[in-house]
Design a protein around this motif. Structure first.
Motif, PDB file in Angstrom:
ATOM      1  N   UNK A 116      25.669  31.275  42.514  1.00 27.66           N
ATOM      2  CA  UNK A 116      26.906  30.501  42.659  1.00 27.66           C
ATOM      3  C   UNK A 116      26.934  29.283  41.745  1.00 27.66           C
ATOM      4  N   UNK A 140      40.137  44.532  32.452  1.00 29.99           N
ATOM      5  CA  UNK A 140      39.175  43.706  33.184  1.00 29.99           C
ATOM      6  C   UNK A 140      39.726  42.325  33.491  1.00 29.99           C
ATOM      7  N   UNK A 141      40.981  42.072  33.165  1.00 27.99           N
ATOM      8  CA  UNK A 141      41.536  40.731  33.333  1.00 27.99           C
ATOM      9  C   UNK A 141      41.458  40.292  34.791  1.00 27.99           C
ATOM     10  N   UNK A 142      40.968  39.080  34.999  1.00 32.99           N
ATOM     11  CA  UNK A 142      40.798  38.564  36.357  1.00 32.99           C
ATOM     12  C   UNK A 142      42.062  37.820  36.759  1.00 32.99           C
ATOM     13  N   UNK A 146      37.324  39.402  31.197  1.00 35.33           N
ATOM     14  CA  UNK A 146      38.481  39.164  32.034  1.00 35.33           C
ATOM     15  C   UNK A 146      39.009  37.759  32.055  1.00 35.33           C
ATOM     16  N   UNK A 156      31.421  41.488  42.879  1.00 34.73           N
ATOM     17  CA  UNK A 156      30.123  42.017  42.490  1.00 34.73           C
ATOM     18  C   UNK A 156      29.267  42.307  43.719  1.00 34.73           C
ATOM     19  N   UNK A 176      38.007  30.390  42.116  1.00 30.11           N
ATOM     20  CA  UNK A 176      37.637  30.006  40.757  1.00 30.11           C
ATOM     21  C   UNK A 176      37.392  31.220  39.866  1.00 30.11           C
ATOM     22  N   UNK A 177      37.682  32.377  40.358  1.00 30.00           N
ATOM     23  CA  UNK A 177      37.608  33.609  39.559  1.00 30.00           C
ATOM     24  C   UNK A 177      36.218  33.846  38.984  1.00 30.00           C
ATOM     25  N   UNK A 178      35.193  33.566  39.797  1.00 33.07           N
ATOM     26  CA  UNK A 178      33.838  33.778  39.315  1.00 33.07           C
ATOM     27  C   UNK A 178      33.429  35.239  39.477  1.00 33.07           C
ATOM     28  N   UNK A 179      34.047  35.950  40.394  1.00 34.97           N
ATOM     29  CA  UNK A 179      33.777  37.382  40.513  1.00 34.97           C
ATOM     30  C   UNK A 179      32.576  37.728  41.364  1.00 34.97           C
ATOM     31  N   UNK A 180      32.010  36.751  42.079  1.00 33.98           N
ATOM     32  CA  UNK A 180      30.818  37.055  42.865  1.00 33.98           C
ATOM     33  C   UNK A 180      31.151  37.931  44.077  1.00 33.98           C
ATOM     34  N   UNK A 194      48.076  43.438  30.381  1.00 34.22           N
ATOM     35  CA  UNK A 194      46.836  42.673  30.386  1.00 34.22           C
ATOM     36  C   UNK A 194      45.660  43.639  30.217  1.00 34.22           C
ATOM     37  N   UNK A 195      44.528  43.064  29.807  1.00 39.36           N
ATOM     38  CA  UNK A 195      43.342  43.907  29.673  1.00 39.36           C
ATOM     39  C   UNK A 195      42.917  44.421  31.045  1.00 39.36           C
ATOM     40  N   UNK A 237      31.051  33.887  48.234  1.00 41.44           N
ATOM     41  CA  UNK A 237      32.052  33.012  47.599  1.00 41.44           C
ATOM     42  C   UNK A 237      31.539  31.574  47.577  1.00 41.44           C
ATOM     43  N   UNK A 238      31.517  30.938  46.407  1.00 39.54           N
ATOM     44  CA  UNK A 238      30.959  29.586  46.340  1.00 39.54           C
ATOM     45  C   UNK A 238      31.847  28.515  46.950  1.00 39.54           C
TER      46      UNK A 238
END
Lengths: 160, 375, 362
Positions: free
Chosen positions: B68, A52-54, B156, A120, A113-117, A49-50, A79-80
């Motif tokens: 969010x 950066x793949x989440x 990603x 970050x 949801x793999x938003x990455x917050x 996988x790349x 996290x939302x």
């Protein structure tokens, strides 16, 4: 007379357009080397996988079973949808003070949801994306993961 | 002859029958339910019933902070996820009067256009499938995969990226990004000829779409049909041209307008738009300025009290985001003006008198994405 | 008994003689019919399964993908696995459906295609029955299938099925005309309706070459109209997936669906073999009038190879058409038949009759 010719030119252009379409499919039929399908379970060994793949959120540990998480809980607030729960513990420091450390970093992969917050917002870069993507399980409770390994401790030079 | 025509038939209303197209139907592209009144094969009227995939995104936004909210907008029109993100990001930046670095605007514009191409490719597949040509589906998806690979390498994820944040981007683009995008454009310029040979020029497709489902310019404006569907009727509604954002004002591209407003025009609009998007990307891809990939933002974003509105050109039309802020970190009220909802509303008007097969073709040409309708 | 793969006549006569020598005449015929029935049944199942596999593989390659490749080498046993799946599936009974008609419909469809297979000559002497009106018989029984489709659509108590069945009815009634007329073009040239005589008549050149342009036009018309008659794309309006979900067989499940599915492929096989027999010489090898040496070499290839080669080539063309074109609309479908195919066909018959009258054919 005009419509008579139109009848035949219509047929001619119709057949021509149909043959153009058939040329495309016919060409692909005779060029099987253009197939781009990946043979998935067979290529598991080579499938990369790349970077950066989440795939999932993981907490890297070093060879001494140490991680960078201070248990501050910023990821939990970022996290939302509440996929991260931080359980803190208090330990007695050698100088008599009490210090809060991470007890369990609970990660609900089924809610993520793999938003990455979280990643970050993490101040100490304790959690990163992992590239694992085969998450299918038979029991949903297996998707709730504890990211810090049992018996792990924080790397010494991390300060809050 | 007259006697035959005036046979004592029953009331025409009684001769109608209803079929439910959807919520599970191959050509509604999701969980949309169309209650269609038919007379034989002819559509007399139809009623769209939406709400099967309503998730209350607007309400959910009211409890989320602005960063969010971004990941919720992905899930509205999931085929143009980046563009939806862009709308919210720009709204927050405009409200806080933050100057984003030029690099960010360039990257955002390129990615928006890539997203638009990917979206139109998927539309082409599903339109071909609606028409009965299954082969189109695989060609379109094959080419879309190339864009998704570029996305996956840089951010990603393949569909729901959440890549933009208020003030910039999540991370910088991948070092190979420019190379891969240029390779893709070279590849796709070749492959789009297959699209034309297979479907555009095909006599069956032309006969089935030309003169079917005509939407006049006046109707397009009064129903608020935007995007390629509106432009096919001659309604100049391209937000990129008329209210430029990003770096669209620095690029050369045409706003293609149709004249007839039939299904074929709507089809051609999107085919042209893919070419125009490629032109935009080609102009920008070599000129991405160096710099930071995000502006300095406060840790907690609070919008000053007031009302804000921002619109962007999503792949299916004009997406508007309206926020009422009371000064807190989450909005007091959030409203999305989603293009698909307006585009769907016109379906009843233009499909009256058509056959069922035409209804499917018209639906395909309006290109609705159900989660965007219901939100 | 001298058995050869080039001529099955003596083989058949040997079986016939053996049975009649050892059994009373009535029982001999019963045994013969049973044998033929079982052979046809086995052949039907095998060809049907193979065609489903072939279609999936052909369309996969045309769509730039691999196709079935999991069960067996190159996915060859995929259709057998599918067959088991369909056999084990539940047969759902529809509330308020006409139970009797609902159950009968798949059998009518499949019996129609069964009956058509009987008249087709696979090689010299290898046919179940050699009618002197073979073509008429095949046209007659193959159009029985529409009754099954109409019943299926009517009895399902489903509006989608009903629309599909009505479309199918309109479609097959109109295209039956073109099929018949395009075959009449060749009957004029051949001077007979008996399949074996038609094949023998092509010993010095196939009809598509002997009959000049009219024969070629007749072949194209036959290809189009027979594709329409078998309800295959781009004429698959009866089951138009994107409009009517699955058309007339929406409510069918399990093995009853499999019957419709199999019948579609067998109908395709039947029309392809009629096309191969009538236009491309059937099992007759490729002969050029006057080239004795060349003809002799061609005779070495067994007739079964010729027959199946031609049939599967025509099936491949039909698959190629299906997987390229979008579907027509019902009014365009009828326009194509009544405004284009039918007039062309009628003029074509006149030209062919004139050519035969003047003796201009080869």
């Amino acid at each position: 007379m005009n419509s008579f010719f139109k009848y035949f030119t219509d047929i001619f252009y119709a057949v021509k357009s149909l043959l153009t379409g058939m040329k495309v499919t016919g060409r692909y039929f005779f060029s099987p080397w253009e197939i781009v399908t990946q043979q998935y379970p067979e290529n598991r060994k080579t499938l990369k996988m790349y970077d950066r793949f989440k795939g999932e959120v993981i907490m890297p540990h070093n060879e001494h079973n140490e991680h960078r998480c201070t248990g501050c809980g910023i990821c939990e607030t970022a996290c939302p949808n509440g996929s991260i729960e931080i359980l803190q513990a208090k330990i007695d420091m050698p100088d008599g003070k009490k210090k809060r450390i991470i007890d369990k970093h609970i990660y609900h992969l089924d809610m993520c949801t793999f938003c990455g917050l979280c990643i970050k917002s993490c101040p100490s870069e304790a959690i990163v994306w992992g590239q694992e993507f085969e998450h299918a399980v038979f029991d949903r409770s297996k998707l709730t993961k504890i990211l810090n390994k049992p018996g792990s401790s924080i790397i010494k030079d991390i300060v809050e | 002859m007259k006697e035959i025509i005036n046979l004592p038939v029953k009331n025409v209303e009684e001769e109608e029958y209803h079929i439910n197209m959807g919520p599970q139907h191959p050509s509604t592209h999701g969980v949309l339910r169309l209650v269609v009144s038919l007379q034989g094969e002819i559509v007399k009227s139809l009623k769209p019933h939406c709400g099967y995939i309503h998730r209350g995104i607007e309400k959910m936004c009211e409890k989320d902070t602005y960063p969010q909210i971004i990941h919720l907008t992905d899930r509205m029109d999931y085929l143009s996820a980046h563009i939806n993100n862009h709308a919210v990001c720009m709204l927050v930046e405009k409200a806080l009067e933050v100057e984003v670095p030029e690099r960010v605007t360039y990257i955002r514009t390129i990615i928006d256009e890539l997203n638009r191409i990917a979206s139109h490719q998927l539309w082409w597949c599903s339109f071909g499938m609606d028409m009965g040509g299954l082969t189109c589906f695989f060609y379109g998806l094959r080419d879309r995969e190339k864009i998704l690979d570029i996305f996956e390498e840089s951010f990603g994820s393949r569909l729901l990226h959440s890549y933009y944040t208020p003030g910039g981007l999540m991370m910088d683009i991948h070092p190979d990004f420019q190379k891969n995008v240029k390779a893709f454009i070279k590849y796709f310029r070749k492959k789009i000829k297959d699209y034309d040979d297979l479907l555009t020029g095909n006599i069956i497709m032309q006969l089935r779409t030309k003169g079917v489902g005509i939407l006049t310019k006046e109707d397009a404006i009064s129903y608020g049909v935007t995007g390629p569907s509106g432009r096919a009727s001659g309604f100049a509604c391209d937000v990129r041209k008329h209210h430029p954002y990003g770096v669209y004002d620095k690029t050369e591209f045409k706003e293609i307008l149709g004249t007839k407003g039939d299904t074929f025009e709507r089809y051609m609009m999107r085919m042209h738009e893919m070419l125009e998007s490629m032109k935009i990307i080609e102009q920008l891809i070599d000129n991405i300025p160096a710099g930071d990939y995000k502006a300095k933002m406060k840790a907690v974003i609070k919008l000053p009290a007031g009302e804000y509105f921002q619109r962007v050109e999503a792949a299916r039309g004009e997406l508007g985001v309206y926020v009422v802020s009371d000064g807190n970190k989450s909005p007091y009220r959030m409203k999305f003006r989603s293009p698909n909802f307006s585009n769907l509303s016109v379906l009843d008007h233009i499909s009256r008198g058509c056959k069922i097969a035409d209804l499917v073709a018209i639906g395909g040409s309006l290109d609705y994405v159900i989660p965007d309708i219901d939100r | 008994m001298n058995f050869s793969i080039y001529d099955f006549t003596s083989f058949n006569q040997w079986i016939d003689k053996f049975l009649f020598d050892n059994l009373p005449a009535f029982w001999a015929i019963v045994v013969e019919m049973t044998i033929i029935g079982l052979v046809v049944l086995l052949f039907y199942a095998l060809v049907g399964l193979f065609l489903v596999y072939a279609e999936r593989k052909v369309c996969a390659f045309m769509q730039n993908r691999v196709g079935p490749n999991r069960v067996g080498p190159y996915g060859f046993f995929q259709t057998i696995a599918d067959l088991f799946k369909l056999l084990m599936k539940e047969l759902v009974y529809i509330k308020n459906a006409d139970r009797l008609l609902f159950n009968i419909a798949p059998f009518i469809v499949i019996i129609a295609s069964f009956m058509a297979i009987a008249a087709i000559p696979f090689a010299k002497g290898l046919h179940a029955i050699d009618f002197d009106i073979g073509i008429l018989y095949v046209i007659a029984v193959s159009s029985l299938g529409v009754v099954g489709i109409l019943l299926a659509g009517w009895s399902s108590n489903n509006k989608y099925s009903l629309i599909g069945a009505m479309r199918s009815g309109a479609q097959i009634v109109s295209y039956e005309l073109s099929v018949g007329l395009s075959l009449i073009t060749i009957i004029i040239l051949a001077g007979t309706m008996q399949f074996s005589a038609i094949v023998e008549g092509q010993a010095n050149g196939w009809f598509i070459f002997k009959g000049h342009i009219p024969a070629f036009i007749a072949f194209i018309v036959f290809l189009i109209s027979s594709t329409a008659e078998t309800n295959r794309g781009p004429f698959d309006l009866a089951e138009a997936e994107s409009e009517l979900t699955a058309g007339f067989h929406t409510e069918y499940s399990g093995i009853k669906f499999a019957f419709f599915f199999l019948a579609e492929y067998m109908n395709m096989f039947i029309v392809a073999s009629i096309a191969a027999t009538v236009f491309w010489g059937g099992w007759m090898p490729f002969h050029v009038g006057g080239w004795a040496g060349f003809n002799h070499i061609m005779d070495f290839i067994p007739p079964l190879v010729w027959y199946f080669g031609k049939t599967f080539f025509i099936i491949w063309i039909m698959m190629w058409i299906k997987w390229t074109f979008p579907r027509l609309r019902i009014d365009q479908l009828l326009t194509l038949e009544w405004k284009y195919l039918l007039p062309i066909n009628l003029v074509n018959i006149l030209i062919m009759a004139f050519i035969v009258l003047m003796g201009w054919h080869f």
